[in-house]
Structure formats: C-alpha cells, structure tokens
Design an enzyme around this catalytic site. Structure first.
Site, PDB file in Angstrom:
ATOM      1  N   SER C  12       3.472  58.238  11.479  1.00 42.49           N
ATOM      2  CA  SER C  12       2.849  58.842  12.658  1.00 42.49           C
ATOM      3  C   SER C  12       1.329  58.752  12.570  1.00 42.49           C
ATOM      4  O   SER C  12       0.636  59.142  13.515  1.00 42.49           O
ATOM      5  CB  SER C  12       3.258  60.309  12.764  1.00 42.49           C
ATOM      6  OG  SER C  12       2.776  61.030  11.638  1.00 42.49           O
ATOM      7  N   LYS C  14      -0.288  60.427  10.199  1.00 44.43           N
ATOM      8  CA  LYS C  14      -0.740  61.735   9.715  1.00 44.43           C
ATOM      9  C   LYS C  14      -1.640  61.637   8.481  1.00 44.43           C
ATOM     10  O   LYS C  14      -2.610  62.376   8.355  1.00 44.43           O
ATOM     11  CB  LYS C  14       0.441  62.683   9.473  1.00 44.43           C
ATOM     12  CG  LYS C  14       1.448  62.194   8.465  1.00 44.43           C
ATOM     13  CD  LYS C  14       2.717  63.074   8.504  1.00 44.43           C
ATOM     14  CE  LYS C  14       3.664  62.648   7.385  1.00 44.43           C
ATOM     15  NZ  LYS C  14       3.990  61.198   7.353  1.00 44.43           N
ATOM     16  N   ALA C  33      -1.841  63.355  -5.103  1.00 48.33           N
ATOM     17  CA  ALA C  33      -0.680  62.559  -4.691  1.00 48.33           C
ATOM     18  C   ALA C  33       0.579  63.172  -5.272  1.00 48.33           C
ATOM     19  O   ALA C  33       0.647  63.444  -6.467  1.00 48.33           O
ATOM     20  CB  ALA C  33      -0.837  61.125  -5.194  1.00 48.33           C
ATOM     21  N   HIS C  49      -3.782  51.843  -2.453  1.00 53.05           N
ATOM     22  CA  HIS C  49      -4.268  52.977  -1.652  1.00 53.05           C
ATOM     23  C   HIS C  49      -5.458  53.652  -2.330  1.00 53.05           C
ATOM     24  O   HIS C  49      -6.417  54.025  -1.679  1.00 53.05           O
ATOM     25  CB  HIS C  49      -3.156  53.998  -1.447  1.00 53.05           C
ATOM     26  CG  HIS C  49      -2.160  53.584  -0.408  1.00 53.05           C
ATOM     27  ND1 HIS C  49      -0.974  54.233  -0.219  1.00 53.05           N
ATOM     28  CD2 HIS C  49      -2.182  52.574   0.487  1.00 53.05           C
ATOM     29  CE1 HIS C  49      -0.301  53.636   0.758  1.00 53.05           C
ATOM     30  NE2 HIS C  49      -1.012  52.625   1.189  1.00 53.05           N
TER      31      HIS C  49
END
Lengths: 171, 171, 171
Positions: C12, C14, C33, C49
């Site tokens: 989404s 988010k 994380a 990431h």
C-alpha cells in the site's frame, strides 16, 4: 486533462461511482472494458452492462492493449472510463507480459490523455497473506500499480459501500 | 429517526464503536444479536458479552428474522444496536433464504424504525479473490447489502483500529 | 514525544510513507526491522533496503525483543521507525510468546519513548474469514494490537495506494 483513480474492494460500488463521475461530462463517453467474454454467461453479462450504459457510451475491449485503447478512445470521445485495472493486470500476468513495461505505458497513456479519464482499480491487499505464491505476486503487482497511478492522477478516492473517501482531493 | 451504519474489518473495533454510539442515547437500549450459540464456548462468550453490556441493555437473538426483531425492539427500547449484518447474511445463505427479499425487508425495517438504530457490518471484499465459489457469492452479497444500507442511512463510518473515517457524515 | 501509527495493506506504500514522515526530523534516525533474514534472498533484500535508506539511518533488528529495541534506539537516535508490527506479531506467535504481555510492553515502550516514533502495521481483517484457525487467531491478534496502539498514539493514518486517510489527526 483531469484524471481520477477510483479504488475499492469487490462489490464496493466502485464501478457505479466511476460511471457516475464520467457521466457528468457532456458529449460522447468511451467505456474501456478489460474483461473478456470467456464463456456464454460472461458474454451475456457484458452485453447486459453495455445495454444498461445507454446511448452516449461506446465500448472498447482491451484485455491487454490498454494504453493503445486509451489513446484511441481519447481521439473519439469526450471522456473515458477504464474498468478495471486489476483485471487488466491479471490478464497481463496470465499472458506472461512484462508488467513494469505495461504499467509505464499505461501511466504514459493516462498522462497524454487529452480528455477526462476515470480509472477503476481493486484494492486486494487488506486480507490475510495468501497461501499461494501467484496470488502474492498478483497482490504485490496490483499494489504497485495502484501506487504509481495514485501518484500521477489529479484525484483519488477509496470507495466502501458505494461511498467515497478522498485519498487525494481534486485540485 | 437517525440510522448509522458502522462498517469495518475483523477485530477493527467496530462493535465497540457502535455500542458507544448507542450508549449516548438515554433510556432503554436493545441489542439485537445475529450470532447463534451453536456450542458451549460460543454460548459462554455470548453470555459474557451480555453481562458486560450492563443493566440498560436487553438482548434479542435474531439469526434470521432480523426485520421483525428490529420492529419489536423499536417498540420497547429507546435505541437499537444490530450486530452484525454480515453474520445474519451468512445465516440466511446457509439456510438457503432469499437474500434479495430479506435485504429489502431489512432496509424497510430500518426506514420504519422510530428510534435511533446503529447497524454493524463487515467489509470483506478487500482481499484476494477467494478460491471457492461460495465465498465469492457471500462476498458479493455482503457488498451489495452494505451498499443498499449505506444509501439509506443518515450516517456511515468505516472503522480501522477502532477509529472512524466518515463515508457519510451525519446530516 | 509524538507517536504515529501507519496502517495499511500489503504494497500500500505504508513503509515509504512512514519513512518519509521520520525523515522530516533532523539528526540521527533509527530503523527497527522486525523482519529476519531467514534465507539468502531475504538477506540480500534487507541489505539493499538498508543501503537505500542513506547515511542518517542506523538499523537494528528486533524480531522479538521490540520493546527493548525501542528503548535502546531512543537513547541513540533523534527519531525512530518500527517496520512492521504485524511481522513482529507473527514472529511472536511462531515462537509461542505471550502476545498480551508483549503488546502491553510495546505500548509501554511507545509511551516512554522520548523521541518521535513512527510504527508501521498491516491491516489484515478486510478479506473473507480465513479457512485456517491459525490465520484467524493471527488476524484477531493483529486487530487487537492495532486498536491498542491507535488508542495510544498522537496520530494514526490508513494508507491506500501510497496516500493517507487520517484516522486520528495530529493534535
């Protein structure tokens, strides 16, 4: 011209809302259907929906070549409705097309569309993680496509029970 | 009188929100439960919830005959809570009732209700398309019922994490 | 200090929204994380990431001991991002931890956090009821955790297609 993304769940009323938003425009209206009539029942349902839309509408089928269909519709009509992007994505995945390239071409077609365009898409990521890997890939692709389009359109709504919540208000 | 539709996912806090909205009214409050005590665990859970609601509340069970229960509750109470419509729909489907007729009767009962009424329903259409046909039919029926009621009530909210988003603000 | 809950579906947007909200703060930023590198593909994705987040960020892994990680991060950093709570909950369930105790400890850690904190969580309750009992328990636990946190934070948003709807506006 102005672009609107209508996002919602199954049977949320998103198609009806989207159609009503296109019908505020005068003139000729183009309906781009991504559904395919794969059996008699589906063919009948599509024919019935087409008859229901009334004489201002013309229908184009674009299960795969959506960017081209938008360009063609924008030449002939005064406003365009695409219903729905999530089914189109599913058609692309089943036919093993390059999703990223197709999504980029779609975003480009929306950007170049010289008449108002309303795009319907499903939100499918709000349930439990699906067991099967294909469903997870589809869910990821649908979410990414919705984000890409939402970033580009002038207005975006989330529909529940036929009613809109504004994710991005009209400018 | 005023009618409120409270829509939300599983464990979204929709029942608690709905109960709080009914408890702002003075006088006697009617709780119409569509859940059935099919085993001891369920019976115990229902009994515990009933005790938790406190002395102003009376409880009616209406797994199927919901329209009649609303009419009866409106005669005895000063405000009515129905929890929840999606379970009622599931009861109707399992008992092979006519969903369209029952939905129309429900909408009519809500329209005639002479005291404030709050109706809780699940949104179930925001995940991946279910594999099985019964789940798809149920999802379609639930979406259609939510749309029909949302069109009729004075106020509709979508609940997530216990907090409301207004689909239809109170008039 | 201010706490923000970012709720949304799969893909989404988010996480990206949450990261952008943390990056408005000056100084050192802590990324907590809850994902675990269980295989090479996952390890590579996590490393990528981490590199993408840039030099202001430091990363902590907290698949289980989240409350402690928040306390530690708040001592070293000027703002904290937790991504995501739903995966943490899944880790707890798989390791048979006491969910209620862990949730209470988490809420307490958020309340004591002396720097701005943004928490990402999944909404998983808006699809059809899952067939399997473990998925139903997980869905219930996730919904309860989201409600508990939403009640406590200063601001809560629901994200769809990368765009926010405010469940609880900033004070």
């Amino acid at each position: 011209m102005t672009a609107l993304l209508v996002l919602g769940g199954a049977r949320s009323g998103k198609s009806r809302y989207a159609q009503a938003r296109v019908e505020v425009y005068p003139g000729r209206l183009a309906y781009i259907a991504t559904a395919q009539a794969l059996d008699d029942e589906m063919a009948e349902r599509i024919a019935r929906h087409r008859a229901d839309r009334g004489h201002r509408w013309t229908t184009r089928e674009a299960p795969i070549a959506l960017a081209d269909a938008i360009a063609a519709a924008a030449r002939d009509a005064d406003a365009v409705l695409v219903d729905c992007l999530t089914l189109w994505l599913s058609n692309l995945l089943l036919a093993a097309h390059d999703i990223d390239a197709a999504s980029a071409a779609l975003c480009d077609a929306v950007a170049r569309c010289r008449v108002p365009i309303v795009l319907v898409a499903n939100e499918v990521g709000l349930g439990i993680v699906p067991d099967n890997a294909l469903a997870r890939s589809f869910r990821d692709a649908a979410g990414r496509l919705n984000q890409a389009l939402a970033g580009q359109v002038d207005e975006a709504v989330f529909i529940a029970a036929g009613l809109p919540l504004w994710l991005k208000p009209a400018g």
